[in-house]
Design an enzyme around this catalytic site. Sequence first.
Site, PDB file in Angstrom:
ATOM      1  N   GLU A 273       8.420 -73.182 -41.806  1.00 30.77           N
ATOM      2  CA  GLU A 273       8.826 -72.790 -40.639  1.00 30.77           C
ATOM      3  C   GLU A 273       9.218 -71.394 -40.449  1.00 30.77           C
ATOM      4  OE1 GLU A 273       9.827 -76.134 -37.902  1.00 30.77           O
ATOM      5  OE2 GLU A 273      11.783 -75.034 -37.800  1.00 30.77           O
TER       6      GLU A 273
ATOM      7  N   HIS B 266      -0.513 -87.218 -62.887  1.00 36.10           N
ATOM      8  CA  HIS B 266      -1.519 -88.377 -63.110  1.00 36.10           C
ATOM      9  C   HIS B 266      -2.278 -88.506 -61.772  1.00 36.10           C
ATOM     10  CE1 HIS B 266      -0.622 -89.741 -67.117  1.00 36.10           C
ATOM     11  NE2 HIS B 266       0.609 -89.098 -66.745  1.00 36.10           N
TER      12      HIS B 266
ATOM     13  N   LYS C 192       4.309 -79.490 -28.062  1.00 39.63           N
ATOM     14  CA  LYS C 192       5.089 -79.962 -27.387  1.00 39.63           C
ATOM     15  C   LYS C 192       4.624 -79.930 -26.008  1.00 39.63           C
ATOM     16  CE  LYS C 192       9.462 -79.271 -29.907  1.00 39.63           C
ATOM     17  NZ  LYS C 192      10.757 -78.922 -29.727  1.00 39.63           N
TER      18      LYS C 192
END
Lengths: 428, 428
Positions: free
Chosen positions: A284, A305, A419
């Site tokens: 961020e 793995h 948003k």
Amino acid sequence: MKDIILDYANGFVSDEEILRLEPQLKTVHRILYEGKDQNVGWLNYPNEYDRKEFEMIKESAEKVRSNSEAFIVIGIGGSYLGSRAVVESISHSFYDNMVVKKNNIEIYFVGNNISGTYLKELMDVLEGKDISINVISKSGTTLEPAIAFRIFKEYMERKYGRKNSKERIYITTDKEKGVLSQIAEEEGYNRFTIPNDIGGRYSVFTPVGIFPIAVAGIDIDKLMEGAQSGVMEYSSDIIKENISYIYGAIRNILYRKGKEIEILVSYEPRLFYLQEWWKQLFGESEGKDGRGIYPSSLSLTTDLHSMGQLVQDGRRNMFETVLNVISPREDIVIRKDEKDLDNLNFLAGKSMDFVNKKAFEGTLKAHVDGGVPNLIINMPKIDEYFLGKLMYFFQKSCAVSGYLLGVNPFDQPGVEKYKKNMFELLRK
Amino acid sequence: MKDIILDYANGFVSDEEILRLEPQLKTVHRILYEGKDQNVGWLNYPNEYDRKEFEMIKESAEKVRSNSEAFIVIGIGGSYLGSRAVVESISHSFYDNMVVKKNNIEIYFVGNNISGTYLKELMDVLEGKDISINVISKSGTTLEPAIAFRIFKEYMERKYGRKNSKERIYITTDKEKGVLSQIAEEEGYNRFTIPNDIGGRYSVFTPVGIFPIAVAGIDIDKLMEGAQSGVMEYSSDIIKENISYIYGAIRNILYRKGKEIEILVSYEPRLFYLQEWWKQLFGESEGKDGRGIYPSSLSLTTDLHSMGQLVQDGRRNMFETVLNVISPREDIVIRKDEKDLDNLNFLAGKSMDFVNKKAFEGTLKAHVDGGVPNLIINMPKIDEYFLGKLMYFFQKSCAVSGYLLGVNPFDQPGVEKYKKNMFELLRK
């Protein structure tokens, strides 16, 4: 080893390259302490925090631990990851089970997604339990925690009545502004303050982080001590003495060499949320203006793995930063077996941690040979003190790294876009 | 919607571009079915599996559920991620807590790391509980599960005696070869077979995956039905009819356009291990010879508040594949509040899932506008049938994608390098 030590002697970045950035680092250092950008309140916060509020937090934590079986932390992003990182790193690995056994408190993090399934199934688990909640949001308008709080507020008022539920609701928000501040005022809830000049991802040492951490029974004095030690050690502008600046510089150098992905590696599964917190901090802060290293994490040897093949042999666009914990909290010795059907007697008498360290060394060599730069952050152990210091180390490195990249490490304009779209769709 | 649907109509890859790959895709299709590479046994396995062993697995699962309170699955990588993905996707979100309540079985995955802390603290939790274990390893020489098995074997023999512990130990390994096969023979343990021609990351439908899944109380018949449906639908070499080939083709096209990171996105937290399984599948299949997309995952909306800024505005080197689940398992309706202090009454009467979907739509638009290609895999719901079909879809896409990239999607030579170094260090 008594301190956090950065080891970058794998031949990918030289001391000379780092020192060539010294003038820029000194400039960055000055800018940072001049506070040209807002939101640098975190820099000296571990020394300057409000002692009176800190004591109130401890008392409230004790009260919650005495009257509740479960504690619900409502928050997202920076209002969530810091406390969860510390709680999960310090607590028992099989946390939910042990709390039942030890009659300790269960901690649940909600309001960090919009899954009805998640919330409904949490309600199942809470049935019959006494709870308290902590809502953490600077403005109170962030949708995820706001919805969760509406649901829990109603739930608690139904369960305890409006008056008694007040004793069990704790609000962490802006000192005066915002919807959540108004609600706290109107309803008379207990409240703690989010400082104005500290952004979410730098807020773990503020009440945002420390109240849930204290409720979990973790020593917040020691956490702050560690952070204070970080403030002192990582404030030197003599670059070669300041490992947080060196880490910031190396990231910048590797990015310019085409390393677009940084993998934070741990060999202890319970550091998962510390890695998540680190992702937010760096992602961020730096991911803007078309720039920024992509932060990713691996838990080894588990992921050797799954992602190990790609790290070893795939596209050479990544580097690794390994969190190497010197002393494990617990350990198990591998015993001798008379029949030795599994051929493991060569390990008899050795501890699992010994083997884990050899896996680390072997992996380090393999990845370095494969062309993946590796930095190692050695830390003596995972406790409150060193976690506090490590988190402060990362915060300081991140600020420096962001400035070196030429971005503002303290804003997050891109977060608003989804948003805005979402609210438009919801209001239709 | 009654089926899995791939939506790629975001303007980043055209139908024409995909169809331009048709000749290559037809070649890949032929190579795949000719079985030039080994390890393509998974292709038709959901139709060809051993029905007798399948019934034995169901009976053993019932036995474990009747005589055990906890079930320990020892395995790493492909011997771990497939079953964990299905178990966690289908089970209750707060699993460990609910099992206590429902008197169901607790499932723990171990031998997937070398942390002594993790194993020691698991031992605390198991105190006083009746357990059974399943060791899964083709050779038996993989160090992580081998160590865990040595420790649990001793633990069980101490607890139940050597004879009675046999009844509680289940081995999933090669039909005849390897250390683990010898141990099973020597000790007379129950055993299931890992087919020779199926690699770990393609093994979820074999006993490797389905035994632990069955013990968790999940319907393995339905899982196989879903996979069978996948075998049928995704075997067409008419590209525009076969979404698994389209997905493989789009990945290749985007990679050639400089998209080096693929993010698998989910809006349901409990799909976390499905995302981890997907990372192994694609990362280990494609990350070789200096090539391969870096697979990463995000859980939204959680990570919009950590990695969202970077996805929106950072370096344009990524694309997203969204797993969009149409019908949630559970949901909560947001109620009206008389005072409306939080200003959320505009959502009164709406469900959380409704809001979650709007968050998805808003995010999709924001990221697409920000230059991040988005693919959407719509699935009707998370149940055994659609998980089986989805996992087969990914397996098929991965094989095709790997061949288009010019690598062998069925080997993992890079995984050996750390092991070699580690064993050298350990034997010193």
